[in-house]
Design a protein around this motif. Structure first.
Motif, PDB file in Angstrom:
ATOM      1  N   ILE A  70      -5.200   2.798  12.880  1.00 36.79           N
ATOM      2  CA  ILE A  70      -5.753   2.874  11.525  1.00 36.79           C
ATOM      3  C   ILE A  70      -4.776   2.196  10.574  1.00 36.79           C
ATOM      4  O   ILE A  70      -3.583   2.470  10.606  1.00 36.79           O
ATOM      5  N   GLN A  71      -5.286   1.318   9.722  1.00 38.43           N
ATOM      6  CA  GLN A  71      -4.455   0.606   8.764  1.00 38.43           C
ATOM      7  C   GLN A  71      -4.962   0.923   7.359  1.00 38.43           C
ATOM      8  O   GLN A  71      -6.164   0.957   7.126  1.00 38.43           O
ATOM      9  N   VAL A  72      -4.019   1.155   6.430  1.00 41.24           N
ATOM     10  CA  VAL A  72      -4.386   1.523   5.060  1.00 41.24           C
ATOM     11  C   VAL A  72      -3.652   0.613   4.078  1.00 41.24           C
ATOM     12  O   VAL A  72      -2.449   0.409   4.194  1.00 41.24           O
ATOM     13  N   TRP A  73      -4.396   0.063   3.115  1.00 39.87           N
ATOM     14  CA  TRP A  73      -3.838  -0.762   2.047  1.00 39.87           C
ATOM     15  C   TRP A  73      -4.279  -0.191   0.705  1.00 39.87           C
ATOM     16  O   TRP A  73      -5.318   0.464   0.605  1.00 39.87           O
ATOM     17  N   VAL A  74      -3.513  -0.481  -0.349  1.00 39.59           N
ATOM     18  CA  VAL A  74      -3.902  -0.120  -1.713  1.00 39.59           C
ATOM     19  C   VAL A  74      -3.659  -1.311  -2.638  1.00 39.59           C
ATOM     20  O   VAL A  74      -2.839  -2.183  -2.342  1.00 39.59           O
ATOM     21  N   ARG A  75      -4.379  -1.315  -3.735  1.00 38.26           N
ATOM     22  CA  ARG A  75      -4.146  -2.288  -4.807  1.00 38.26           C
ATOM     23  C   ARG A  75      -4.654  -1.690  -6.106  1.00 38.26           C
ATOM     24  O   ARG A  75      -5.403  -0.710  -6.113  1.00 38.26           O
ATOM     25  N   ASN A  76      -4.215  -2.270  -7.223  1.00 36.39           N
ATOM     26  CA  ASN A  76      -4.591  -1.785  -8.548  1.00 36.39           C
ATOM     27  C   ASN A  76      -5.120  -2.922  -9.405  1.00 36.39           C
ATOM     28  O   ASN A  76      -4.708  -4.072  -9.243  1.00 36.39           O
ATOM     29  N   LEU A  77      -5.985  -2.564 -10.315  1.00 33.96           N
ATOM     30  CA  LEU A  77      -6.442  -3.495 -11.334  1.00 33.96           C
ATOM     31  C   LEU A  77      -5.578  -3.258 -12.568  1.00 33.96           C
ATOM     32  O   LEU A  77      -5.589  -2.175 -13.157  1.00 33.96           O
ATOM     33  N   VAL A  78      -4.787  -4.257 -12.920  1.00 35.74           N
ATOM     34  CA  VAL A  78      -3.878  -4.176 -14.066  1.00 35.74           C
ATOM     35  C   VAL A  78      -4.399  -5.148 -15.110  1.00 35.74           C
ATOM     36  O   VAL A  78      -4.380  -6.358 -14.905  1.00 35.74           O
ATOM     37  N   GLY A  79      -4.874  -4.605 -16.225  1.00 32.47           N
ATOM     38  CA  GLY A  79      -5.552  -5.453 -17.207  1.00 32.47           C
ATOM     39  C   GLY A  79      -6.828  -5.979 -16.562  1.00 32.47           C
ATOM     40  O   GLY A  79      -7.678  -5.207 -16.157  1.00 32.47           O
ATOM     41  N   ASN A  80      -6.917  -7.274 -16.414  1.00 26.50           N
ATOM     42  CA  ASN A  80      -8.069  -7.883 -15.741  1.00 26.50           C
ATOM     43  C   ASN A  80      -7.670  -8.563 -14.445  1.00 26.50           C
ATOM     44  O   ASN A  80      -8.416  -9.398 -13.929  1.00 26.50           O
ATOM     45  N   VAL A  81      -6.490  -8.212 -13.901  1.00 30.77           N
ATOM     46  CA  VAL A  81      -5.974  -8.886 -12.699  1.00 30.77           C
ATOM     47  C   VAL A  81      -5.720  -7.859 -11.601  1.00 30.77           C
ATOM     48  O   VAL A  81      -5.034  -6.853 -11.825  1.00 30.77           O
ATOM     49  N   TRP A  82      -6.248  -8.127 -10.407  1.00 26.66           N
ATOM     50  CA  TRP A  82      -5.977  -7.280  -9.254  1.00 26.66           C
ATOM     51  C   TRP A  82      -4.609  -7.618  -8.676  1.00 26.66           C
ATOM     52  O   TRP A  82      -4.258  -8.782  -8.531  1.00 26.66           O
ATOM     53  N   THR A  83      -3.828  -6.593  -8.332  1.00 24.70           N
ATOM     54  CA  THR A  83      -2.583  -6.826  -7.610  1.00 24.70           C
ATOM     55  C   THR A  83      -2.940  -7.217  -6.175  1.00 24.70           C
ATOM     56  O   THR A  83      -4.080  -7.024  -5.741  1.00 24.70           O
ATOM     57  N   PRO A  84      -1.971  -7.759  -5.424  1.00 28.35           N
ATOM     58  CA  PRO A  84      -2.241  -8.003  -4.002  1.00 28.35           C
ATOM     59  C   PRO A  84      -2.465  -6.669  -3.272  1.00 28.35           C
ATOM     60  O   PRO A  84      -2.088  -5.609  -3.780  1.00 28.35           O
ATOM     61  N   TRP A  85      -3.043  -6.745  -2.087  1.00 27.96           N
ATOM     62  CA  TRP A  85      -3.141  -5.567  -1.234  1.00 27.96           C
ATOM     63  C   TRP A  85      -1.750  -5.260  -0.680  1.00 27.96           C
ATOM     64  O   TRP A  85      -1.061  -6.155  -0.195  1.00 27.96           O
ATOM     65  N   TYR A  86      -1.336  -4.001  -0.748  1.00 27.99           N
ATOM     66  CA  TYR A  86      -0.068  -3.556  -0.169  1.00 27.99           C
ATOM     67  C   TYR A  86      -0.380  -2.598   0.973  1.00 27.99           C
ATOM     68  O   TYR A  86      -1.035  -1.569   0.752  1.00 27.99           O
ATOM     69  N   GLN A  87       0.068  -2.955   2.180  1.00 29.19           N
ATOM     70  CA  GLN A  87      -0.191  -2.082   3.312  1.00 29.19           C
ATOM     71  C   GLN A  87       0.684  -0.841   3.201  1.00 29.19           C
ATOM     72  O   GLN A  87       1.888  -0.935   3.001  1.00 29.19           O
ATOM     73  N   GLN A  88       0.059   0.316   3.336  1.00 31.42           N
ATOM     74  CA  GLN A  88       0.765   1.586   3.207  1.00 31.42           C
ATOM     75  C   GLN A  88       1.126   2.187   4.553  1.00 31.42           C
ATOM     76  O   GLN A  88       2.228   2.660   4.738  1.00 31.42           O
ATOM     77  N   THR A  89       0.179   2.225   5.468  1.00 31.90           N
ATOM     78  CA  THR A  89       0.426   2.831   6.773  1.00 31.90           C
ATOM     79  C   THR A  89      -0.296   2.061   7.860  1.00 31.90           C
ATOM     80  O   THR A  89      -1.276   1.372   7.608  1.00 31.90           O
ATOM     81  N   PHE A  90       0.206   2.193   9.051  1.00 29.77           N
ATOM     82  CA  PHE A  90      -0.441   1.664  10.248  1.00 29.77           C
ATOM     83  C   PHE A  90      -0.208   2.692  11.334  1.00 29.77           C
ATOM     84  O   PHE A  90       0.924   2.898  11.767  1.00 29.77           O
TER      85      PHE A  90
END
Length: 108
Positions: free
Chosen positions: A64-84
């Motif tokens: 199982i792989q998990v990534w997160v990202r955020n919308l900052v203003g009108n720009v999405w951050t890159p995906w950051y892998q959290q766990t594998f």
């Protein structure tokens, strides 16, 4: 309990900004969806806080792989892998974890 909503073919994950649970379990569909963390069937949790947070979970034959990202203003951050999380008896390669991510091995 919320029922997940199917993300259809040719969708763009940048457009998923309303809090909720989403998914696509078809490899051929996922190949047409833009801005995914990886080209694997997935579930997506969208949370609203100061901005928008997306948590992308892919369940592969290897783990199982998990990534997160955020919308900052009108720009999405890159995906950051959290766990594998690895399944099976094999050990992770030496390169796993060097990027600061957490990797967990499960022995069945």
């Amino acid at each position: 309990m919320n029922t997940p909503t199917l993300i259809p073919r040719n969708s763009n994950l940048n457009n998923y900004k309303t809090a909720g649970f989403f998914y696509n379990n078809s490899s051929s569909d996922v190949a047409t969806i833009t801005n995914v963390a990886t080209q694997q069937p997935f579930s997506l949790l969208v949370e609203q806080n100061v901005g928008i947070k997306q948590t992308f979970s892919a369940n592969t034959t290897g783990g199982i792989q998990v990534w997160v990202r955020n919308l900052v203003g009108n720009v999405w951050t890159p995906w950051y892998q959290q766990t594998f999380t690895l399944y099976g008896e094999s050990d992770p390669t030496e390169t796993l974890g060097v990027d600061g991510n957490l990797y967990v091995k499960i022995n069945n």
